[in-house]
Design a protein around this motif. Structure first.
Motif, PDB file in Angstrom:
ATOM      1  N   PHE A 146      39.493  28.769  34.359  1.00  0.00           N
ATOM      2  CA  PHE A 146      38.499  29.773  34.748  1.00  0.00           C
ATOM      3  C   PHE A 146      39.112  31.174  34.768  1.00  0.00           C
ATOM      4  CE2 PHE A 146      36.442  32.106  38.368  1.00  0.00           C
ATOM      5  CZ  PHE A 146      35.211  32.330  37.760  1.00  0.00           C
ATOM      6  N   LEU A 147      40.262  31.309  35.397  1.00  0.00           N
ATOM      7  CA  LEU A 147      40.907  32.621  35.523  1.00  0.00           C
ATOM      8  C   LEU A 147      41.489  33.103  34.193  1.00  0.00           C
ATOM      9  CD1 LEU A 147      42.623  32.340  39.030  1.00  0.00           C
ATOM     10  CD2 LEU A 147      40.586  33.661  38.416  1.00  0.00           C
ATOM     11  N   ASP A 148      42.009  32.183  33.391  1.00  0.00           N
ATOM     12  CA  ASP A 148      42.493  32.568  32.054  1.00  0.00           C
ATOM     13  C   ASP A 148      41.355  33.152  31.226  1.00  0.00           C
ATOM     14  OD1 ASP A 148      45.117  31.835  32.479  1.00  0.00           O
ATOM     15  OD2 ASP A 148      44.955  29.891  31.470  1.00  0.00           O
ATOM     16  N   GLU A 149      40.201  32.490  31.292  1.00  0.00           N
ATOM     17  CA  GLU A 149      39.044  32.955  30.529  1.00  0.00           C
ATOM     18  C   GLU A 149      38.591  34.334  30.998  1.00  0.00           C
ATOM     19  OE1 GLU A 149      34.322  31.827  30.061  1.00  0.00           O
ATOM     20  OE2 GLU A 149      35.731  30.201  30.485  1.00  0.00           O
ATOM     21  N   LYS A 150      38.536  34.542  32.311  1.00  0.00           N
ATOM     22  CA  LYS A 150      38.099  35.826  32.857  1.00  0.00           C
ATOM     23  C   LYS A 150      39.128  36.915  32.576  1.00  0.00           C
ATOM     24  CE  LYS A 150      34.122  34.693  34.615  1.00  0.00           C
ATOM     25  NZ  LYS A 150      32.864  35.301  34.090  1.00  0.00           N
ATOM     26  N   ALA A 151      40.405  36.587  32.656  1.00  0.00           N
ATOM     27  CA  ALA A 151      41.457  37.571  32.377  1.00  0.00           C
ATOM     28  C   ALA A 151      41.355  38.060  30.935  1.00  0.00           C
ATOM     29  CB  ALA A 151      42.833  36.971  32.639  1.00  0.00           C
ATOM     30  N   THR A 152      41.142  37.131  30.008  1.00  0.00           N
ATOM     31  CA  THR A 152      41.000  37.495  28.595  1.00  0.00           C
ATOM     32  C   THR A 152      39.748  38.330  28.371  1.00  0.00           C
ATOM     33  OG1 THR A 152      42.140  35.476  27.902  1.00  0.00           O
ATOM     34  CG2 THR A 152      40.776  36.568  26.251  1.00  0.00           C
ATOM     35  N   PHE A 153      38.674  37.973  29.067  1.00  0.00           N
ATOM     36  CA  PHE A 153      37.407  38.690  28.921  1.00  0.00           C
ATOM     37  C   PHE A 153      37.530  40.150  29.356  1.00  0.00           C
ATOM     38  CE2 PHE A 153      33.325  40.147  30.692  1.00  0.00           C
ATOM     39  CZ  PHE A 153      32.503  39.991  29.589  1.00  0.00           C
ATOM     40  N   TYR A 154      38.225  40.385  30.476  1.00  0.00           N
ATOM     41  CA  TYR A 154      38.300  41.752  31.014  1.00  0.00           C
ATOM     42  C   TYR A 154      39.451  42.578  30.452  1.00  0.00           C
ATOM     43  CZ  TYR A 154      34.524  40.847  34.236  1.00  0.00           C
ATOM     44  OH  TYR A 154      33.285  40.577  34.754  1.00  0.00           O
ATOM     45  N   GLU A 155      40.513  41.922  29.977  1.00  0.00           N
ATOM     46  CA  GLU A 155      41.636  42.702  29.421  1.00  0.00           C
ATOM     47  C   GLU A 155      41.320  43.077  27.976  1.00  0.00           C
ATOM     48  OE1 GLU A 155      46.490  42.759  28.892  1.00  0.00           O
ATOM     49  OE2 GLU A 155      45.512  40.872  29.421  1.00  0.00           O
ATOM     50  N   GLN A 156      40.399  44.007  27.825  1.00  0.00           N
ATOM     51  CA  GLN A 156      39.952  44.500  26.533  1.00  0.00           C
ATOM     52  C   GLN A 156      39.997  46.031  26.563  1.00  0.00           C
ATOM     53  OE1 GLN A 156      39.023  42.495  24.039  1.00  0.00           O
ATOM     54  NE2 GLN A 156      38.776  40.527  25.090  1.00  0.00           N
ATOM     55  N   PRO A 157      40.132  46.682  25.405  1.00  0.00           N
ATOM     56  CA  PRO A 157      40.180  48.152  25.389  1.00  0.00           C
ATOM     57  C   PRO A 157      39.008  48.821  26.108  1.00  0.00           C
ATOM     58  CG  PRO A 157      40.866  47.297  23.268  1.00  0.00           C
ATOM     59  CD  PRO A 157      40.403  46.103  24.074  1.00  0.00           C
ATOM     60  N   LYS A 158      37.833  48.187  26.125  1.00  0.00           N
ATOM     61  CA  LYS A 158      36.685  48.805  26.799  1.00  0.00           C
ATOM     62  C   LYS A 158      36.913  48.944  28.304  1.00  0.00           C
ATOM     63  CE  LYS A 158      34.113  44.445  27.329  1.00  0.00           C
ATOM     64  NZ  LYS A 158      32.880  43.693  26.997  1.00  0.00           N
ATOM     65  N   PHE A 159      37.857  48.147  28.847  1.00  0.00           N
ATOM     66  CA  PHE A 159      38.211  48.244  30.269  1.00  0.00           C
ATOM     67  C   PHE A 159      38.700  49.654  30.605  1.00  0.00           C
ATOM     68  CE2 PHE A 159      41.198  47.823  33.819  1.00  0.00           C
ATOM     69  CZ  PHE A 159      40.525  46.985  34.705  1.00  0.00           C
ATOM     70  N   ILE A 160      39.341  50.299  29.626  1.00  0.00           N
ATOM     71  CA  ILE A 160      39.945  51.617  29.833  1.00  0.00           C
ATOM     72  C   ILE A 160      38.891  52.679  30.150  1.00  0.00           C
ATOM     73  CG2 ILE A 160      41.275  53.460  28.690  1.00  0.00           C
ATOM     74  CD1 ILE A 160      42.631  51.276  27.034  1.00  0.00           C
ATOM     75  N   GLU A 161      37.679  52.498  29.633  1.00  0.00           N
ATOM     76  CA  GLU A 161      36.651  53.531  29.734  1.00  0.00           C
ATOM     77  C   GLU A 161      36.334  53.930  31.174  1.00  0.00           C
ATOM     78  OE1 GLU A 161      33.297  51.996  27.621  1.00  0.00           O
ATOM     79  OE2 GLU A 161      34.413  51.785  25.725  1.00  0.00           O
ATOM     80  N   THR A 162      36.468  52.987  32.100  1.00  0.00           N
ATOM     81  CA  THR A 162      36.130  53.278  33.498  1.00  0.00           C
ATOM     82  C   THR A 162      37.336  53.162  34.422  1.00  0.00           C
ATOM     83  OG1 THR A 162      35.509  50.954  33.867  1.00  0.00           O
ATOM     84  CG2 THR A 162      33.761  52.482  33.191  1.00  0.00           C
ATOM     85  N   ASP A 163      38.532  53.062  33.855  1.00  0.00           N
ATOM     86  CA  ASP A 163      39.717  52.783  34.669  1.00  0.00           C
ATOM     87  C   ASP A 163      40.743  53.909  34.571  1.00  0.00           C
ATOM     88  OD1 ASP A 163      40.933  50.291  36.196  1.00  0.00           O
ATOM     89  OD2 ASP A 163      42.583  51.177  35.020  1.00  0.00           O
ATOM     90  N   PRO A 164      41.481  54.174  35.656  1.00  0.00           N
ATOM     91  CA  PRO A 164      42.509  55.225  35.629  1.00  0.00           C
ATOM     92  C   PRO A 164      43.608  55.018  34.596  1.00  0.00           C
ATOM     93  CG  PRO A 164      41.998  54.608  37.901  1.00  0.00           C
ATOM     94  CD  PRO A 164      41.285  53.627  37.025  1.00  0.00           C
ATOM     95  N   VAL A 165      43.766  53.801  34.083  1.00  0.00           N
ATOM     96  CA  VAL A 165      44.789  53.564  33.060  1.00  0.00           C
ATOM     97  C   VAL A 165      44.530  54.411  31.809  1.00  0.00           C
ATOM     98  CG1 VAL A 165      43.679  51.625  31.848  1.00  0.00           C
ATOM     99  CG2 VAL A 165      46.184  51.723  31.988  1.00  0.00           C
TER     100      VAL A 165
END
Length: 257
Positions: free
Chosen positions: A12-31
């Motif tokens: 479950f967590l592997d699937e969610k980690a892969t889903f969220y660790e995408q370049p689009k995550f950057i759009e709303t994140d301080p990274v």
């Protein structure tokens, strides 16, 4: 949801980690701030300063982090190493919540000291790193960082794991610097340290999800809770335990899990 066994939880967590660790995550994140730069020292300085002010409203964090980079001439390492007193005065008026121009001026001064004494920030953390944790290195970093004359008010902006702090913001900064950049979110510019040494940037969102999943029993989000969570996450992936930060954070913020 029903209680998951260890295999189900990992899947479950592997699937969610892969889903969220995408370049689009950057759009709303301080990274996104250190992603503006290509030179290692610019990346680590911009990342460190951005992580330092990463609390509160995310839009406000991003606005103030971009403003801060503009104040540094969008060349943070050059500003750190060649600034004058007049340049420091130009920072007056900067504020993010309780972090103001007094704190920022000291951070600039302390970073100049560190870059004069050490090759880069990675070199400092490397010498105090333990095999499976960087928490003592964070403690030593704070001691060195505040070894110059400063106002006591400024010390609160870097947490100390030895004082039972989860040190969320600096652990997040370390994740940005150390984790592999292949997924396009973390930057992976430090290669002397390993993802296996990282700790989860524990906050209210990841903490609440971790408790619902049985990864965390302690009620406070403090240093003891971080150790508890770290221990559990390392049983799921000892080489890259903080990849699950994406799963826990994403579930909490975006899915209201």
């Amino acid at each position: 949801m029903k209680k998951l066994n260890k295999t189900e939880l990992k899947e479950f967590l592997d699937e969610k980690a892969t889903f969220y660790e995408q370049p689009k995550f950057i759009e709303t994140d301080p990274v996104q701030i250190p992603h503006l730069f290509t030179e290692k020292k610019d990346i680590e300085i911009s990342g460190f300063l951005t992580a330092t002010i990463s609390w509160g409203n995310r839009k406000s964090i991003l606005n103030n982090a971009h403003r801060l980079m503009n104040l540094l001439g969008n060349s943070p390492h050059d500003f750190i190493m060649s600034h004058t007193e007049n340049d420091l005065q130009s920072l007056e008026g900067f504020v993010h919540r309780t972090f103001n121009h007094i704190d920022l001026s000291y951070f600039i001064t302390a970073l100049h000291y560190l870059y004069t004494k050490f090759d880069d920030m990675e070199s400092f953390f490397k010498q105090f790193a333990s095999e499976n944790t960087l928490q003592n290195a964070i403690h030593e970093f704070k001691k060195e960082f505040f070894s110059l004359p400063h106002q006591s008010r400024t010390e609160k902006h870097i947490s100390d794991p030895h004082k039972n702090s989860a040190a969320k913001r600096i652990n997040m900064f370390l994740r940005w610097m150390i984790r592999d950049a292949k997924a396009g979110v973390d930057l992976g510019v430090w290669n002397k340290l390993s993802s296996s040494q990282l700790s989860c940037p524990l906050d209210v969102h990841s903490g609440n999800v971790a408790r619902k999943l049985g990864l965390l029993k302690r009620k406070q989000n403090d240093g003891k809770a971080l150790l508890q969570l770290d221990t559990k996450l390392r049983t799921l992936d000892p080489m890259d335990p903080v990849k699950y930060d994406y799963a826990l954070f994403g579930l909490g913020v975006f899915e209201k899990f």
